[in-house]
Design a protein around this motif. Structure first.
Motif, PDB file in Angstrom:
ATOM      1  N   GLY A 399       0.822  -1.213   0.000  1.00 21.76           N
ATOM      2  CA  GLY A 399       0.000   0.000   0.000  1.00 21.76           C
ATOM      3  C   GLY A 399       0.856   1.262   0.000  1.00 21.76           C
ATOM      4  O   GLY A 399       0.535   2.253  -0.665  1.00 21.76           O
ATOM      5  N   CYS A 400       1.961   1.232   0.744  1.00 23.74           N
ATOM      6  CA  CYS A 400       2.868   2.397   0.774  1.00 23.74           C
ATOM      7  C   CYS A 400       3.438   2.652  -0.623  1.00 23.74           C
ATOM      8  O   CYS A 400       3.490   3.790  -1.091  1.00 23.74           O
ATOM      9  CB  CYS A 400       4.024   2.159   1.746  1.00 23.74           C
ATOM     10  SG  CYS A 400       3.530   2.032   3.472  1.00 23.74           S
ATOM     11  N   ALA A 401       3.873   1.580  -1.290  1.00 23.75           N
ATOM     12  CA  ALA A 401       4.471   1.738  -2.620  1.00 23.75           C
ATOM     13  C   ALA A 401       3.428   2.190  -3.638  1.00 23.75           C
ATOM     14  O   ALA A 401       3.718   2.983  -4.541  1.00 23.75           O
ATOM     15  CB  ALA A 401       5.120   0.426  -3.059  1.00 23.75           C
ATOM     16  N   MET A 402       2.200   1.685  -3.481  1.00 21.97           N
ATOM     17  CA  MET A 402       1.135   2.089  -4.407  1.00 21.97           C
ATOM     18  C   MET A 402       0.829   3.576  -4.234  1.00 21.97           C
ATOM     19  O   MET A 402       0.647   4.300  -5.207  1.00 21.97           O
ATOM     20  CB  MET A 402      -0.112   1.230  -4.146  1.00 21.97           C
ATOM     21  CG  MET A 402      -1.263   1.512  -5.071  1.00 21.97           C
ATOM     22  SD  MET A 402      -0.860   1.339  -6.841  1.00 21.97           S
ATOM     23  CE  MET A 402      -0.883  -0.432  -7.037  1.00 21.97           C
ATOM     24  N   LYS A 403       0.805   4.024  -2.995  1.00 22.45           N
ATOM     25  CA  LYS A 403       0.547   5.448  -2.719  1.00 22.45           C
ATOM     26  C   LYS A 403       1.610   6.324  -3.398  1.00 22.45           C
ATOM     27  O   LYS A 403       1.299   7.342  -4.019  1.00 22.45           O
ATOM     28  CB  LYS A 403       0.544   5.669  -1.200  1.00 22.45           C
ATOM     29  CG  LYS A 403       0.650   7.106  -0.750  1.00 22.45           C
ATOM     30  CD  LYS A 403      -0.635   7.858  -0.966  1.00 22.45           C
ATOM     31  CE  LYS A 403      -0.509   9.299  -0.453  1.00 22.45           C
ATOM     32  NZ  LYS A 403      -1.400  10.205  -1.198  1.00 22.45           N
ATOM     33  N   VAL A 404       2.850   5.898  -3.287  1.00 25.14           N
ATOM     34  CA  VAL A 404       3.943   6.673  -3.879  1.00 25.14           C
ATOM     35  C   VAL A 404       3.835   6.667  -5.420  1.00 25.14           C
ATOM     36  O   VAL A 404       4.052   7.690  -6.071  1.00 25.14           O
ATOM     37  CB  VAL A 404       5.314   6.126  -3.401  1.00 25.14           C
ATOM     38  CG1 VAL A 404       6.472   6.720  -4.181  1.00 25.14           C
ATOM     39  CG2 VAL A 404       5.488   6.415  -1.907  1.00 25.14           C
ATOM     40  N   ALA A 405       3.424   5.539  -5.974  1.00 24.24           N
ATOM     41  CA  ALA A 405       3.240   5.461  -7.433  1.00 24.24           C
ATOM     42  C   ALA A 405       2.106   6.380  -7.879  1.00 24.24           C
ATOM     43  O   ALA A 405       2.223   7.120  -8.862  1.00 24.24           O
ATOM     44  CB  ALA A 405       2.946   4.013  -7.839  1.00 24.24           C
ATOM     45  N   GLU A 410       0.055  11.603 -10.213  1.00 21.78           N
ATOM     46  CA  GLU A 410      -0.676  12.851  -9.945  1.00 21.78           C
ATOM     47  C   GLU A 410       0.175  14.061 -10.327  1.00 21.78           C
ATOM     48  O   GLU A 410      -0.315  15.041 -10.878  1.00 21.78           O
ATOM     49  CB  GLU A 410      -1.018  12.952  -8.447  1.00 21.78           C
ATOM     50  CG  GLU A 410      -2.195  12.122  -8.015  1.00 21.78           C
ATOM     51  CD  GLU A 410      -3.503  12.688  -8.556  1.00 21.78           C
ATOM     52  OE1 GLU A 410      -3.735  13.896  -8.411  1.00 21.78           O
ATOM     53  OE2 GLU A 410      -4.269  11.895  -9.159  1.00 21.78           O
ATOM     54  N   LYS A 411       1.466  13.951 -10.007  1.00 20.06           N
ATOM     55  CA  LYS A 411       2.377  15.069 -10.257  1.00 20.06           C
ATOM     56  C   LYS A 411       2.873  15.093 -11.696  1.00 20.06           C
ATOM     57  O   LYS A 411       3.324  16.123 -12.187  1.00 20.06           O
ATOM     58  CB  LYS A 411       3.586  14.989  -9.307  1.00 20.06           C
ATOM     59  CG  LYS A 411       3.377  15.750  -8.026  1.00 20.06           C
ATOM     60  CD  LYS A 411       4.676  15.809  -7.221  1.00 20.06           C
ATOM     61  CE  LYS A 411       4.643  14.818  -6.083  1.00 20.06           C
ATOM     62  NZ  LYS A 411       5.766  14.005  -5.836  1.00 20.06           N
ATOM     63  N   ASN A 412       2.820  13.951 -12.364  1.00 21.91           N
ATOM     64  CA  ASN A 412       3.360  13.848 -13.727  1.00 21.91           C
ATOM     65  C   ASN A 412       2.280  13.260 -14.634  1.00 21.91           C
ATOM     66  O   ASN A 412       2.390  12.137 -15.117  1.00 21.91           O
ATOM     67  CB  ASN A 412       4.602  12.956 -13.739  1.00 21.91           C
ATOM     68  CG  ASN A 412       5.699  13.501 -12.842  1.00 21.91           C
ATOM     69  OD1 ASN A 412       6.481  14.354 -13.235  1.00 21.91           O
ATOM     70  ND2 ASN A 412       5.739  13.019 -11.612  1.00 21.91           N
ATOM     71  N   LYS A 413       1.252  14.061 -14.850  1.00 22.99           N
ATOM     72  CA  LYS A 413       0.040  13.545 -15.519  1.00 22.99           C
ATOM     73  C   LYS A 413       0.312  13.027 -16.927  1.00 22.99           C
ATOM     74  O   LYS A 413      -0.386  12.164 -17.426  1.00 22.99           O
ATOM     75  CB  LYS A 413      -1.039  14.634 -15.544  1.00 22.99           C
ATOM     76  CG  LYS A 413      -1.645  14.899 -14.176  1.00 22.99           C
ATOM     77  CD  LYS A 413      -3.133  15.157 -14.280  1.00 22.99           C
ATOM     78  CE  LYS A 413      -3.866  14.970 -12.962  1.00 22.99           C
ATOM     79  NZ  LYS A 413      -3.388  15.757 -11.824  1.00 22.99           N
ATOM     80  N   LYS A 414       1.326  13.583 -17.573  1.00 26.25           N
ATOM     81  CA  LYS A 414       1.561  13.194 -18.962  1.00 26.25           C
ATOM     82  C   LYS A 414       2.519  12.012 -19.093  1.00 26.25           C
ATOM     83  O   LYS A 414       2.793  11.559 -20.195  1.00 26.25           O
ATOM     84  CB  LYS A 414       2.146  14.391 -19.741  1.00 26.25           C
ATOM     85  CG  LYS A 414       1.193  15.567 -19.829  1.00 26.25           C
ATOM     86  CD  LYS A 414       1.386  16.331 -21.145  1.00 26.25           C
ATOM     87  CE  LYS A 414       0.347  17.408 -21.312  1.00 26.25           C
ATOM     88  NZ  LYS A 414       0.659  18.623 -20.513  1.00 26.25           N
TER      89      LYS A 414
END
Ligand SMILES: *Cc1c(COP(=O)(O)O)cnc(C)c1O
Length: 495
Positions: A399-405, A410-414
């Protein structure tokens, strides 16, 4: 292939590096060079089984081992997994995959290496002409201990002793360890947290007096922790294998770069990904995921490793670590392999719980690595969201790794680069916390948690966990950190 110490001085063979575990000056063994895997070799590996891929990668580091025998050992190790594919890749959304590393005998990714380590160690002793019996000492944040016990139980000429932090592991983890069968092993609780445990074990390793006493009793020390290169090497394999699976299933073109997000504690798993990249695997970025013990997140932002902070007990206990041992191998690389500088930083870490790298080094590291973390609520939300949106159930570490992914996208939408989130534990290993995340239900008992989690998700319950309920507890002793070596002596003196 020769191995050198991150703190200078020694140069040894792969077999010696594995048998010894740590360099004599406290440094970690790293390969003298990173053996390349050519594009042609990658092509050739496409049609291979996991065990065959493993033997091909491992022999590059361990060239004094016999390749046929190594392959047979890999086949034996990975045949102990519940799934015919020991490291299956699951697509959960466009561009996001989960690499499941928890299908081994103890339901955590540590099995990927610890089912093979006994062979590597045994053969290593043979190659080095070591006649003494081996004593494996291991500090565990929960999962290494069980995987090491399972890997080494009843191994001839080996005794294994596991130390775990008394209040730092989940109930299920504790039960897994304390019910372990086998005649050559011992499990002891240490008062304190994982760092106390790990420091205690390291102190024994670094003490010539301890080595001398053990030698008199006919033992040499070795380690099953991820500071041992024998742990690291098998972990490199699944990064290659996952990549090849993406290519062979037509999800990416050969040569296309991908990212990995890795739940991180001692920095062993993610370091193996970096080694794979250095060997030529097309990896773009590595996302280092932490829980609230986010010393690594801050390190990747600021270049300062500052362990002078509060220690949190979280629902991802295998990542409750403030001193991340394998980071030493990374900063060694980015210092330009400067052993003196690395030794100085490790001294500062030991004495002041803090060190800094230079802005230039940070800039270079930042081209590949970034760090992020999930607090306890975010873990729950992430596990819940993914379950709701895709039907996939993941454990708290994953779950921690998924959150970071997710934060990255979110920050790099493209960004269209494919992301593999590395999953390190079966959700049933942390049944109450995963149940809570998925359904909001709180139960006290782990086995009730398993039952309800099964009802909610219909996911298969691993036999090794369901069967724990009926196993007698064999180990219940507890020591303080300063008494660890006494308990070791006691153990090796027993028949
Ligand atoms: C050990 C472990 C980790 C951390 O791996 P490191 O190699 O120590 O970074 C993460 N998740 C689980 C479930 C683990 O057992």
């Amino acid at each position: 292939m020769q191995f050198i110490s991150t703190r200078g001085g020694e140069k040894v063979s792969g077999a010696r590096a594995i048998v010894q575990g740590l360099a004599q000056n406290g440094g970690l063994f790293v390969p003298q060079t990173f053996p390349p895997v050519s594009p042609q070799e990658l092509e050739d590996m496409l049609s291979m089984s996991y065990a065959e891929r493993a033997a091909k990668i491992l022999i590059k580091y361990l060239d004094e081992y016999d390749e046929k025998e190594l392959l047979a050992a890999c086949e034996a190790a990975y045949s102990r997994f519940e799934d015919p594919d020991p490291a299956p890749l699951v697509k959960i959304d466009d561009g996001i995959y989960i690499l499941e590393l928890f299908h081994g005998p103890t339901c955590a990714f540590k099995d990927m290496a610890l089912t093979l380590l006994p062979y590597l160690l045994k053969k290593g002793c043979e190659i080095c002409g070591i006649k003494e019996k081996i004593l494996i000492l291991t500090a565990t944040s929960g999962d290494t201990g069980k995987a090491a016990l399972e890997g080494f139980k009843d191994a001839e000429g080996v005794k294994i002793m596991v130390f775990y932090p008394n209040d730092g592991v989940s109930k299920m983890q504790k039960l897994q360890m304390c019910t372990q069968d086998g005649d050559n092993l011992n499990v002891v609780a240490v008062k304190g947290n994982f760092d106390d445990c790990q420091t205690g074990v390291k102190n024994i390793f670094n003490s010539p007096a301890c080595a001398q006493e053990l030698k008199q009793k006919g033992y040499v020390l070795s380690s099953a922790n991820s500071i041992n290169f024998g742990r690291l090497a098998p972990q490199i394999v699944y990064y290659f294998s996952a990549y090849l699976d993406l290519v062979s299933s037509g999800q990416i073109q050969m040569g296309e770069e991908i990212d990995f997000s890795v739940p991180t504690g001692n920095f062993g798993n993610i370091l193996a990904a970096y080694y794979a990249k250095r060997m030529g695997l097309p990896v773009r970025r590595l996302h280092c995921a932490s829980n609230m013990n986010n010393v690594l997140t801050d390190f990747f932002k600021s270049g300062e490793y500052d362990a002078r902070r509060e220690f949190y007990k979280t629902t991802s206990p295998s990542m409750d670590i403030l001193i991340s041992s394998n980071l030493e191998r990374l900063i060694f690389e980015f210092s330009g392999r400067d052993a003196a500088v690395t030794a100085e930083r490790m001294k500062s870490l030991k004495e002041n719980r803090d060190y800094k790298i230079s802005p230039e080094e940070l800039k270079e590291i930042g081209k590949i690595f970034d760090g992020g973390f999930a607090d306890e609520d975010e873990v729950v939300e992430t596990v819940y969201d993914v379950f709701c949106d895709t039907g996939y159930t993941m454990d708290t570490h994953t779950g921690c790794a998924m959150k970071v992914a997710i934060d990255w996208f979110e920050k790099n939408k493209k960004d269209t680069t494919n992301m593999i989130v590395v999953s390190t534990a079966n959700p049933y290993k942390f049944p109450q916390d995963v149940l809570y995340a998925v359904t909001g239900n709180d139960v006290r008992d782990s086995f009730k948690g398993i039952k309800r989690l099964h009802a909610a998700t219909a996911m298969k319950v691993p036999k090794s966990l369901a069967g724990l309920r009926d196993k007698p507890v064999r180990f219940s002793s507890q020591v303080t950190a300063d008494k660890m070596f006494l308990s070791v002596l006691d153990f090796v003196s027993q028949k």
